[in-house]
Structure formats: structure tokens, C-alpha cells
Enzyme design. Structure first.
Site, PDB file in Angstrom:
ATOM      1  N   HIS A   1       0.853  -1.188   0.000  1.00 59.15           N
ATOM      2  CA  HIS A   1       0.000   0.000   0.000  1.00 59.15           C
ATOM      3  C   HIS A   1       0.883   1.230   0.000  1.00 59.15           C
ATOM      4  O   HIS A   1       1.946   1.228   0.621  1.00 59.15           O
ATOM      5  CB  HIS A   1      -0.907   0.006   1.247  1.00 59.15           C
ATOM      6  CG  HIS A   1      -2.053   0.944   1.120  1.00 59.15           C
ATOM      7  ND1 HIS A   1      -1.940   2.273   1.440  1.00 59.15           N
ATOM      8  CD2 HIS A   1      -3.309   0.742   0.677  1.00 59.15           C
ATOM      9  CE1 HIS A   1      -3.102   2.853   1.204  1.00 59.15           C
ATOM     10  NE2 HIS A   1      -3.944   1.950   0.745  1.00 59.15           N
TER      11      HIS A   1
ATOM     12  N   ASP B   1      -7.980  -5.498   0.244  1.00 61.12           N
ATOM     13  CA  ASP B   1      -8.476  -6.359  -0.828  1.00 61.12           C
ATOM     14  C   ASP B   1      -8.070  -7.812  -0.679  1.00 61.12           C
ATOM     15  O   ASP B   1      -8.544  -8.670  -1.419  1.00 61.12           O
ATOM     16  CB  ASP B   1      -7.961  -5.845  -2.180  1.00 61.12           C
ATOM     17  CG  ASP B   1      -8.589  -4.522  -2.517  1.00 61.12           C
ATOM     18  OD1 ASP B   1      -9.768  -4.356  -2.187  1.00 61.12           O
ATOM     19  OD2 ASP B   1      -7.902  -3.669  -3.084  1.00 61.12           O
TER      20      ASP B   1
END
Ligand code: ACO
Length: 431
Positions: A308, A366
Site C-alpha cells: 500500500h 483487498d
């Protein structure tokens, strides 16, 4: 914004500039470079905005090192545990948790806007059946500006409010219609006796020829997925919405731009890509090969659902999502779901591997969301539309915040031009 007494001094080419330093509630101090070009005749270079705050905001805060996410100051874990999606929507839109009367009024307003203009049904029918539901959503949400003319004036606070409520209410209907259309089933109208998440499941899975009863535990899991995705400060799609909105474009056009940006596999498309990757890995014995490929600089393969831009620690949403995955799969009787086994083992191996540890690559939201959605019966193509439905409130809250800010200007980045130097046109015969 709060100024500090501190300044940063920038020296170059014999010039010295003192730049003010701004103090956020949380997070690193921010050097204010707004006057840099005017006073120093230089630009800054920051493709990907890795060090640049493009706006001030009061909505969401992420501490990437601690792995903390706050909506209006409240930790995401507390909201996922104690609140529900429409309450979170209210919090994001208006800044405070609602009292009992306020939430009743808000839920009533959202619920009364869930149907779409009947003529929109014809618009759906213009798409090919095999269109990706995200393609349909980009088109249909953009087209809302052709149907709801009374909420297009961005200078009218009431119209902005109506547009916000319309989008929060209608996006689930539009996403469910995109799904139904893609599988050749009739559209299912919203049912206002159901809650927000339950109504969405109903519109996706009911058919006219038999009763569909929403399983409360699944509606709760869906509500939680929506809560976890509701906002995430200045991510790519939110920044796209802000940039589109900065020119004065109408709110439906701005949200359509956000949906387009979200679709990419580096952003919202990662949930689909992640489940496809887990399925392709298939069995635990294939994990080492996937890890080897992810580490190979010459192989474009990446572990989807890992890494991320901001989190350099566990994504707090991934932790909640992992718990939900266990609960939902247990509930549905998929105790030994092979994809979940692969996901858990992949996570364990990656978090023990020096490459992932040294680069601070952890599972993101996710990584587990697709497993839950698949177990609920959604095809992978619906994962990103569900993300778009959930994120709509974040986009619209950020858009409203921007429009109401009297200092807001059109977003217009500068560039480091490295093309040809000025030259004269050469006639075709002489080339
Ligand atoms: N697998 C393998 N290596 C990775 C991964 C990954 N998933 N993610 C990052 N890396 C490596 C990069 O190769 C790079 O290595 P290098 O420094 O040796 O060149 C380093 O880690 C930093 O990666 P960047 O791509 O520079 O980091 P950036 O902040 O630009 O990208 C992103 C973040 C796009 C999320 C990236 O981690 C990624 O592609 N992840 C997979 C896709 C994904 O899951 N996206 C969802 C994000 S969350 C969301 O939108 C809801």
C-alpha cells in the site's frame, strides 16, 4: 489551518526562501510551498504525490506506520464493530455521529431515493450483455447528470445535498442493475423495508419467480465491507473526484470519474485481481513459486492485495476483513475453503519473507474481501463495483468539503518539461 511558528528554509542559486510550516491534527508537519513559484521561480517535482498534500481535509486520517485509520477521529475497528454503514455515511458527510432522530431522518431520506429514473432502464439496455459492470457503472453514473437536472448546480448547497443523497441511495441500485443485466436476469427494484446492505443483496440475488430472504448475518457482513471501504483520504480515485470537481463539473460527472479511476488493478480493481491470483495459485504447494515470481524484478507479477502507498504496517481494514472472512465462510458452511487456505498460508509465508518484511508489504483491504464476496455468491466482476458503491460516500463527502471551501481553486499541476526545445516548423518536402 494552523500555522506553526516554524519555517523551513530553502536555499538555491543564491536565493533563500523561508517557507511556513503548517501543523495538522495528526501526521507530519506540512511545508507550505504555495508561494514558491511566485517568490522563487521554481516548481517542486513529485510525480505520484508521494510527499505532497494536495488539500486540507477534516474527514479521514491514516497513520501508515501505525496501521491506523480514523473516520472523523473514530478508529475504523470501533466503527466496524459498533456502528453501521448508513451511520458511517452520516458521520463522513456531516462530521459528527448522528443522534437517534438524525439517523432516522437520514435513513429515511436515503431510502426514499433508492429507485432510479425509469428511463434509465433503457439506457442500461444499450450496453452489451458481456460488458464489465464497472464499464456500465462509469457510463450510467455519468449519465445521471442527464436525468437529475435539479441537483446539478454546485453553487447551491441544497442541490449539492440532494445530489449526495441521490448517489448514496442509487449507486447500489445501479450496481445491482449492471450485474442483473450482465447475467440476463430482470432488474429487481429496491425494497425499502430492507436495510441498505440487505436491500443491495436483494437487488442482486432475488428473481421474480421465487422469494429471496436476506440472511441477516450476510447483510451484516456486507454492511461491514461497505463500512471498511467508505473513505480512505486522498487515494487515487478520491483525488480524481476532487480534481474533476475543481473545475466546477457536476457531481455525477465527478463520481463517474472516480469510478473510472477506481477500476484499475493498482487500486479498486485489486480485489478482483487478488481473487483471480489466489485461484490461479490454487493450492498451498504452489505458493513458493508465486512468492518467487513476486520478488523477481524481471517478472511483472505482483502479489495482489499486498502493499500500500500509505500503510507500511498492517492495513487495519485487512484485519477486520480476515475475521469477517472466517465468520462468513463458517456461516455458509465453507469450513475448508481452499482459496481461504491459500490466502492465509500466502500471508504467513510472505510476512516471514525478507523481501516483504524489508519493503513493509502487508496485506491490504483487498486481500480477504474477495473471498467473502465470492462466498456470498458474487462473481469477481462485481467486486470492484461493490467497492465503488461503498466508496461513493467518501467521494461525495470529499467533493462537498472541497466545494464548500472558499479557498478552493481549479487543480492544475505543473510539469518538468523534458521534450524538444523550441524549434521551427520544417516543410514536408524538406523532412
Ligand atoms: N508484490 C511484490 N512487490 C511489491 C508489491 C507487491 N504487491 N507491492 C510493492 N512491491 C514492491 C515494488 O516492486 C517496489 O520494489 P522496489 O523498491 O524494489 O522497486 C516496492 O515494493 C515499492 O512499491 P511501489 O510500487 O513503488 O509502491 P507504491 O506505493 O507506488 O504502490 C501499490 C502501492 C500500487 C498498492 C503496490 O503495492 C501494488 O501494486 N500492490 C498490488 C496491488 C494492490 O493490492 N492494490 C490495492 C491497493 S489498496 C486499494 O486501492 C484499496
Amino acid at each position: 489551518m494552523d500555522m506553526t511558528n516554524k519555517t523551513a528554509t530553502l536555499s538555491f542559486e543564491g536565493k533563500t526562501l523561508d517557507l511556513p510550516i503548517l501543523k495538522p491534527t495528526h501526521g507530519p508537519d506540512v511545508i507550505d510551498i504555495r508561494k514558491l513559484y511566485e517568490t522563487g521561480d521554481v516548481f517542486t517535482y513529485d510525480p505520484g504525490f508521494t510527499s505532497t498534500a494536495a488539500c486540507e481535509s477534516t474527514i479521514t486520517f491514516i497513520d501508515g506506520d501505525k496501521g491506523e485509520l480514523l473516520y472523523r477521529g473514530y478508529p475504523i475497528e470501533q466503527l466496524a464493530d459498533k456502528s453501521h454503514y448508513l451511520e458511517v455515511c452520516y458521520l463522513l458527510l456531516y462530521g459528527e455521529l448522528p443522534n437517534a432522530a438524525q439517523i432516522e431522518d437520514f435513513e429515511g431520506r436515503v431510502t426514499k431515493h433508492t429507485m432510479v429514473h425509469e428511463q434509465m432502464h433503457n439506457f442500461f439496455r444499450g450496453f452489451r450483455r458481456d460488458s464489465h459492470p464497472m464499464a456500465t457503472m462509469v457510463g450510467v453514473v455519468g449519465a445521471m447528470s442527464a436525468f437529475y437536472h435539479d441537483s446539478l448546480d454546485i453553487n447551491d448547497a441544497w442541490q449539492r445535498e440532494v445530489a449526495a443523497i441521490r448517489m448514496i441511495a442509487k449507486l447500489p441500485t445501479i450496481a445491482a442493475m449492471a450485474y442483473k443485466y450482465s447475467i440476463g436476469q430482470p432488474f429487481v427494484y429496491p425494497k425499502n423495508t430492507l436495510d441498505y446492505a440487505g436491500n443491495f443483496l436483494h437487488m442482486c440475488f432475488a428473481v421474480p419467480c421465487e422469494d429471496y430472504v436476506v440472511e441477516p448475518a450476510l447483510a451484516k457482513a456486507m454492511d461491514r465491507i461497505m463500512t471498511l471501504h467508505a473513505d480512505h483520504e486522498q487515494n487515487a480515485s478520491t483525488s480524481t473526484v476532487r480534481l474533476a470537481g475543481s473545475s466546477g463539473a457536476n457531481p455525477f460527472a465527478c463520481i463517474a470519474a472516480g469510478i473510472a479511476c477506481l477500476w484499475g488493478p493498482a487500486h479498486g480493481g485489486a480485489n478482483q485481481a487478488c481473487l483471480e491470483m489466489l485461484r490461479e495459485i490454487g493450492t498451498v504447494d504452489k505458493i513458493p513459486e508465486a512468492i518467487r515470481r513476486a520478488k523477481d524484478k524481471n517478472d511483472p507479477f505482483r502479489l495482489m492485495g499486498f502493499g500500500h502507498r500509505v500503510y507500511k504496517n498492517f492495513d487495519p481494514r485487512a484485519k477486520v476483513m480476515k475475521e469477517s472472512a472466517d465468520e462468513v465462510l463458517d456461516l455458509l458452511g465453507f469450513h475448508n475453503n481452499p482459496t481461504l487456505q491459500v490466502a492465509k498460508e500466502l500471508e504467513r509465508i510472505a510476512l516471514d519473507d525478507d523481501y516483504f518484511v524489508s519493503k513493509k508489504l502487508y496485506p491490504n483491504v483487498d486481500f480477504y474481501s474477495g473471498i467473502i464476496l465470492e462466498a456470498m455468491g458474487f462473481p469477481t466482476s462485481m467486486f470492484t463495483p461493490i467497492f465503488a458503491v461503498s466508496r461513493t460516500v467518501g467521494w461525495i463527502s470529499q467533493w462537498k468539503e472541497m466545494i464548500a471551501d472558499p479557498t478552493q481553486k481549479i487543480g492544475r499541476p505543473r510539469q518538468l518539461y523534458i521534450g524538444a526545445a523550441r524549434r521551427d516548423y520544417v516543410d514536408v518536402a524538406a523532412r
